[in-house]
Design an enzyme around this catalytic site. Sequence first.
Site, PDB file in Angstrom:
ATOM      1  N   CYS A 259     154.193  56.738  51.769  1.00 42.57           N
ATOM      2  CA  CYS A 259     152.735  56.450  50.984  1.00 42.57           C
ATOM      3  C   CYS A 259     152.229  55.031  51.460  1.00 42.57           C
ATOM      4  CB  CYS A 259     152.573  56.942  49.434  1.00 42.57           C
ATOM      5  SG  CYS A 259     153.328  55.446  48.581  1.00 42.57           S
ATOM      6  N   HIS A 307     153.008  55.120  43.679  1.00 41.13           N
ATOM      7  CA  HIS A 307     152.210  55.751  44.991  1.00 41.13           C
ATOM      8  C   HIS A 307     150.846  55.338  45.006  1.00 41.13           C
ATOM      9  CE1 HIS A 307     151.721  59.261  47.285  1.00 41.13           C
ATOM     10  NE2 HIS A 307     150.546  59.298  46.728  1.00 41.13           N
ATOM     11  N   HIS A 319     146.372  60.690  51.710  1.00 39.16           N
ATOM     12  CA  HIS A 319     147.885  60.037  51.446  1.00 39.16           C
ATOM     13  C   HIS A 319     149.307  61.070  51.934  1.00 39.16           C
ATOM     14  CE1 HIS A 319     148.943  62.779  47.416  1.00 39.16           C
ATOM     15  NE2 HIS A 319     148.380  63.379  48.524  1.00 39.16           N
TER      16      HIS A 319
END
Length: 343
Positions: A259, A307, A319
């Site tokens: 990520c 994240h 993402h």
Amino acid sequence: MARATVLSAAATAAAVISAVPVLAEPGAPPADSAGAAREVDRLFADAERAVEAYNGTAERVETLRTSFERQQDRVSRGQEAVNEARRALGSAAAAEYRAGGFEPTLVLMLSGSPETYLDHAAVLDRLGDRRVAGLRELLAAQRVLDQHRQEAEEQLSELTEEQASLARHKRAVQSRLATARRQYERLSDQERHARERADRAAERAAAPTAEHGKRARAGALPRAGAPVSGRAAAAVAAARGAVGLPYGWGQAGPDAFDCSGLIQWAWARAGVALPRTSQAQAGAGRRVALSDARPGDIVVYREDASHVAMYVGGGQMVHAPYPGAQVRYEAVDVMPVSSVVRP
């Protein structure tokens, strides 16, 4: 310490990075389907936290390795300075000998401990100015060399410790991923197929749903039509171009991403350097409200900022979700948003 010896030690230390995972088998999965799916999501989130810890340590290792290599160059230059000073004094001694003498002072100049001789003022009176200057240059060069060697040894020790820490983080990532995969495999065929269908649907999504539109009009999601700068537009284009590429933990492109690696890589394509980890990226700019998000903004998820995604407009973000998935579009509110950052 010779350059070859120190670099060999660094290479040996780097070998610890290839460790293998070891952790206990997880317990039985929850009885109900919803609980089982939540457990799988929790385990993947746990694995992602381990990935970001690994990324942070890997970044420190790279910084230390670069610093260590610079220090090794300083050691090499320092050794050359010492050698040059000794050669100059040796030339003076040779000239003295050819002239018919070889004063004890010159012998002491070339000895291993000239400091002792310089401590006596009487000796200084017997040395010529050029000899004193040459000897002082040798002593200064030797002190600098010793200091650089000591610093190189300390940096090597720190680098070795960080590399061992990196190996531990790698084992943690691998074991957590293995746990998540085992738990996923314990889902029923119906549950797995449902999750896979949801993943495929998310990967195909490129526009907000009607429900997202309602929430956007209510002010929960960003407003459409927000201006985007040239650099942000370039970063968004890079992120969009990565859609469909695989998740790869510890990777920051160009062929696979985790990520934070995706965010760092996309903004780098726009000429902006961002830190490597999601936690660091959460502080790499000005915070804005989600309702004011613009394309290119970093969307930070979870309270621990484990994240991150890139907002691309229309209530959507891009993402790298988790291992086994591909870089994809999803609704920006698919997870609880903790903050939005504008680099």
